[in-house]
Design a protein around this motif. Structure first.
Motif, mmCIF file in Angstrom:
data_model
loop_
_atom_site.group_PDB
_atom_site.id
_atom_site.type_symbol
_atom_site.label_atom_id
_atom_site.label_comp_id
_atom_site.label_asym_id
_atom_site.label_seq_id
_atom_site.Cartn_x
_atom_site.Cartn_y
_atom_site.Cartn_z
ATOM 1 N N ALA A 5 0.831 -1.199 0.000
ATOM 2 C CA ALA A 5 0.000 0.000 0.000
ATOM 3 C C ALA A 5 0.866 1.249 0.000
ATOM 4 C CB ALA A 5 -0.914 0.000 1.220
ATOM 5 N N CYS A 21 -2.720 0.236 -3.899
ATOM 6 C CA CYS A 21 -2.256 -1.037 -3.343
ATOM 7 C C CYS A 21 -1.992 -1.975 -4.506
ATOM 8 C CB CYS A 21 -3.310 -1.621 -2.410
ATOM 9 S SG CYS A 21 -2.869 -3.236 -1.715
ATOM 10 N N LEU A 35 -11.393 -7.326 -2.957
ATOM 11 C CA LEU A 35 -10.378 -6.400 -2.440
ATOM 12 C C LEU A 35 -11.028 -5.372 -1.519
ATOM 13 C CD1 LEU A 35 -8.627 -5.823 -5.860
ATOM 14 C CD2 LEU A 35 -7.846 -7.331 -4.032
ATOM 15 N N TRP A 37 -10.496 -2.203 1.696
ATOM 16 C CA TRP A 37 -9.698 -1.255 2.463
ATOM 17 C C TRP A 37 -10.274 -1.193 3.878
ATOM 18 C CZ3 TRP A 37 -5.208 1.024 1.056
ATOM 19 C CH2 TRP A 37 -4.886 1.069 -0.304
ATOM 20 N N ILE A 71 -13.734 3.311 -4.183
ATOM 21 C CA ILE A 71 -12.800 2.204 -4.376
ATOM 22 C C ILE A 71 -12.876 1.761 -5.828
ATOM 23 C CG2 ILE A 71 -14.484 0.452 -3.668
ATOM 24 C CD1 ILE A 71 -12.144 -1.126 -2.439
ATOM 25 N N ARG A 73 -10.556 -0.815 -8.980
ATOM 26 C CA ARG A 73 -9.506 -1.800 -9.210
ATOM 27 C C ARG A 73 -9.095 -1.791 -10.672
ATOM 28 N NH1 ARG A 73 -11.850 -7.328 -7.365
ATOM 29 N NH2 ARG A 73 -9.895 -8.148 -8.214
ATOM 30 N N TYR A 81 -7.446 0.776 -5.641
ATOM 31 C CA TYR A 81 -7.261 2.173 -5.267
ATOM 32 C C TYR A 81 -8.373 2.619 -4.336
ATOM 33 C CZ TYR A 81 -4.530 1.697 -9.536
ATOM 34 O OH TYR A 81 -3.661 1.254 -10.502
ATOM 35 N N LEU A 82 -8.069 3.651 -3.558
ATOM 36 C CA LEU A 82 -9.073 4.289 -2.719
ATOM 37 C C LEU A 82 -8.918 5.801 -2.892
ATOM 38 C CD1 LEU A 82 -11.363 3.703 -0.678
ATOM 39 C CD2 LEU A 82 -9.696 4.201 1.128
ATOM 40 N N TYR A 95 -4.257 2.933 7.003
ATOM 41 C CA TYR A 95 -5.147 2.295 6.035
ATOM 42 C C TYR A 95 -4.474 1.042 5.481
ATOM 43 C CZ TYR A 95 -8.453 6.126 6.117
ATOM 44 O OH TYR A 95 -9.416 7.040 6.503
ATOM 45 N N CYS A 97 -4.862 -2.337 2.840
ATOM 46 C CA CYS A 97 -5.570 -3.032 1.778
ATOM 47 C C CYS A 97 -5.550 -4.524 2.092
ATOM 48 C CB CYS A 97 -4.945 -2.753 0.416
ATOM 49 S SG CYS A 97 -3.180 -3.142 0.287
ATOM 50 N N TRP A 117 -2.891 -9.193 3.467
ATOM 51 C CA TRP A 117 -2.940 -7.817 3.949
ATOM 52 C C TRP A 117 -1.685 -7.065 3.544
ATOM 53 C CZ3 TRP A 117 -6.960 -5.553 6.616
ATOM 54 C CH2 TRP A 117 -7.998 -6.412 6.997
#
Length: 127
Positions: A5, A21, A35, A37, A71, A73, A81-82, A95, A97, A117
């Motif tokens: 991340a 991530c 996936l 977060w 969020i 992907r 992503y976030l 944070y 992922c 993780w």
């Protein structure tokens, strides 16, 4: 599978950050993962933030971030992503992922359901 991340930092309230991530996984395996977060504030338990499913890419959010966080992907890049906007001081925390397979709908918000993780990235929102 290893998750890395990045993207955390210090931002003022109302600002934005984009977390990334990346997974060290083959493309065919990565696209099968759900996936998520999660975040953990100092002295508090880890809590669910957002998740994107493998099939269909449907997304779910914690009520506290709904409308502010997104969020997404990119399976070709083995990444999730976030995008965080309208950040508040209460969004401060580490944070993480996470990735998991075969997680049923009712269990998406539970950290124990995720097998892999990332190491976490710190987000600090100043008031």
């Amino acid at each position: 599978v290893q998750l890395q991340a990045s993207g955390g930092g210090l931002v003022q309230a109302g600002g934005s950050l984009r977390l990334s991530c990346e997974a060290s996984s083959s493309g065919s395996t990565f696209r099968d993962f759900t996936l998520g977060w999660f975040r953990q504030a100092l002295g508090k338990e880890r809590e669910f933030v957002a998740v994107i499913r493998s099939t269909g890419g449907r997304t779910y959010y914690a009520d506290s971030v709904k409308g502010r966080f997104t969020i997404s992907r990119d399976n070709a890049k083995n990444s999730v992503y976030l995008q965080m906007t309208g950040l508040k001081p209460e969004d401060t925390g580490v944070y993480y992922c996470a990735a998991g397979a075969g997680i049923i709908l009712s269990s998406l918000r539970y950290a124990a359901q995720y097998t892999y993780w990332g190491q976490g990235t710190l987000v600090t929102v100043s008031s």
